[in-house]
Design a protein around this motif. Structure first.
Motif, PDB file in Angstrom:
ATOM      1  N   ASP A 192      -6.357  17.405  -0.222  1.00  0.00           N
ATOM      2  CA  ASP A 192      -6.494  17.471   0.986  1.00  0.00           C
ATOM      3  C   ASP A 192      -7.869  16.616   1.435  1.00  0.00           C
ATOM      4  O   ASP A 192      -9.102  17.074   1.145  1.00  0.00           O
ATOM      5  N   THR A 208     -13.349  12.871   1.841  1.00  0.00           N
ATOM      6  CA  THR A 208     -13.180  13.087   0.179  1.00  0.00           C
ATOM      7  C   THR A 208     -13.853  11.800  -0.046  1.00  0.00           C
ATOM      8  O   THR A 208     -14.554  11.836  -1.311  1.00  0.00           O
ATOM      9  N   HIS A 242      -2.863   6.754   9.070  1.00  0.00           N
ATOM     10  CA  HIS A 242      -1.968   6.718  10.277  1.00  0.00           C
ATOM     11  C   HIS A 242      -2.005   7.751  11.064  1.00  0.00           C
ATOM     12  O   HIS A 242      -1.656   8.871  10.315  1.00  0.00           O
ATOM     13  N   PRO A 250       0.927  -1.174  -0.003  1.00  0.00           N
ATOM     14  CA  PRO A 250      -0.005  -0.038  -0.141  1.00  0.00           C
ATOM     15  C   PRO A 250       0.641   1.139  -0.030  1.00  0.00           C
ATOM     16  O   PRO A 250       0.596   2.160  -0.646  1.00  0.00           O
ATOM     17  N   VAL A 251       1.845   1.173   0.598  1.00  0.00           N
ATOM     18  CA  VAL A 251       2.802   2.504   0.803  1.00  0.00           C
ATOM     19  C   VAL A 251       3.632   2.695  -0.587  1.00  0.00           C
ATOM     20  O   VAL A 251       3.755   3.942  -0.767  1.00  0.00           O
ATOM     21  N   ALA A 273      -8.195   3.105  -5.076  1.00  0.00           N
ATOM     22  CA  ALA A 273      -6.918   2.614  -4.560  1.00  0.00           C
ATOM     23  C   ALA A 273      -6.939   2.644  -2.976  1.00  0.00           C
ATOM     24  O   ALA A 273      -6.188   1.896  -2.239  1.00  0.00           O
ATOM     25  N   PHE A 325      -9.021   0.963 -13.653  1.00  0.00           N
ATOM     26  CA  PHE A 325      -7.760   1.256 -12.763  1.00  0.00           C
ATOM     27  C   PHE A 325      -6.597   1.240 -13.282  1.00  0.00           C
ATOM     28  O   PHE A 325      -5.508   1.922 -13.367  1.00  0.00           O
ATOM     29  N   LEU A 370      -9.476   6.276  -9.596  1.00  0.00           N
ATOM     30  CA  LEU A 370      -8.291   6.391  -8.962  1.00  0.00           C
ATOM     31  C   LEU A 370      -8.531   6.230  -7.224  1.00  0.00           C
ATOM     32  O   LEU A 370      -7.779   5.756  -6.589  1.00  0.00           O
ATOM     33  N   ARG A 385       1.082   4.424  -2.751  1.00  0.00           N
ATOM     34  CA  ARG A 385       0.779   5.780  -2.377  1.00  0.00           C
ATOM     35  C   ARG A 385       2.153   6.705  -2.838  1.00  0.00           C
ATOM     36  O   ARG A 385       2.044   7.620  -3.231  1.00  0.00           O
TER      37      ARG A 385
END
Ligand code: CCH
Length: 291
Positions: free
Chosen positions: A133, A231, A168, A30-31, A161, A259, A158, A34
């Motif tokens: 944001d 969001t 966190h 996942p990271v 995802a 995707f 998108l 991102r």
């Protein structure tokens, strides 16, 4: 060290970095996704600046942006791969890691092409404030993603995802995973967004998100609540976004296809190629780069 251009060897070493028993939900996937997205999501179509070229997050100006908090972890996980394949640029490595992670977590094949170059200094790093944001709503999503050249359908695709990973508290301030299995790519995010009763919740740090806890779970079996960002929830109250949320909730294959297309497009923003796929010119990387 591999032969320059042996991207299959790099892919294998990225896969080897995914399993992280002591980190989050056991995967760096996942990271990595991102990291790839934030490296590319600074693109501004009008000025043709930003995008995944340059790997500007190596510099404080971009890497220290609060919007990128936590991504130093992803970059550190990829450092052994860079050491084994020093010929690959960071900008290629970070975008490739995102594509490889999506596939390894059960998602679609994302088309990826090499050829990005890294900045030699921080003079061309895009300004802060171009990433979304999460405290805002649908208008803000349009403002950010139209700037990159995406349409409403692509914005919703998108957003899928968020099947992966978690908020966190020490990074964004948001807390918790979106789905029960956050290291498996699926359309679960859309199904849960539509079907669960999301309750607004203000965390102890003052951050506002939406939570869901299974009301039928016994007290000692209570799992960590699931969460949605403001969001994410804004997709439900928008006449143009909502039909795509419904389509992707019903049709996993359609979501996977869309995707794959939109993530590949994201990773290519600002990069121009000839018909053989070689990078020909990137006006936004004029000067100041090493190849
Ligand atoms: Fe996202 N995302 N994202 N996101 N995101 C966060 C985490 C992930 C927004 C806000 C947040 C995309 C779009 C948006 C991932 C992929 C994508 C977090 C928590 C916030 C906040 C960060 C933390 O605390 O660690 C907002 C707003 C938008 C607007 O659309 C897009 C597009 C993508 C990729 C295609 C992934 C994956 C994560 C999980 C990261 C992790 O470390 O688990």
């Amino acid at each position: 060290m591999s032969q320059p251009g042996d991207y299959d060897a790099v892919r294998k070493d990225i896969v080897a970095q995914l399993k992280k028993p002591d980190y989050d939900d056991g995967s760096a996937g996942p990271v990595f996704v991102r990291l790839a997205w934030h490296s590319a999501g600074t693109y501004d179509a009008k000025s043709d600046t930003g995008g995944s070229n340059g790997a500007g997050m190596r510099y404080e100006a971009e890497g220290g942006d609060p919007a990128n908090a936590g991504l130093q972890v992803a970059r550190a996980f990829l450092e052994p791969v860079k050491e084994r394949h020093p010929w690959i640029t960071y900008s290629d490595l970070w975008t490739l890691a995102g594509a490889v992670a999506v596939k390894e977590m059960g998602g679609p094949d994302v088309k990826w092409l090499p050829g990005r170059t890294d900045f030699v200094d921080d003079s061309k790093v895009p300004p802060r404030g171009r990433l979304p944001d999460a405290a805002q709503g649908a208008d803000h999503l349009r403002h950010i993603f139209y700037r990159m050249g995406f349409n409403d359908q692509e914005i919703v695709a998108l957003s899928g995802a968020h099947n992966l990973g978690r908020g966190h508290k020490d990074r964004s301030g948001f807390d918790g995973p979106w789905v029960n299995n956050p290291t498996r790519f699926s359309n679960q995010y859309f199904r849960l967004l539509l079907n669960l009763d999301w309750k607004p919740r203000t965390l102890s740090n003052g951050v506002k998100q939406f939570n869901y806890s299974d009301p039928d779970a016994a007290e000692d079996e209570k799992e960590e609540p699931l969460m949605m960002l403001p969001t994410d929830v804004s997709l439900l109250s928008d006449n143009s976004f909502l039909p795509w949320v419904k389509k992707y909730a019903e049709d996993k294959e359609l979501f996977f296809q869309h995707f794959a297309d939109v993530f590949a497009k994201l990773l290519e923003l600002g990069i121009r190629r000839d018909d053989k796929g070689s990078v020909v010119n990137t006006d936004n990387v004029r000067g100041g780069y090493v190849s």
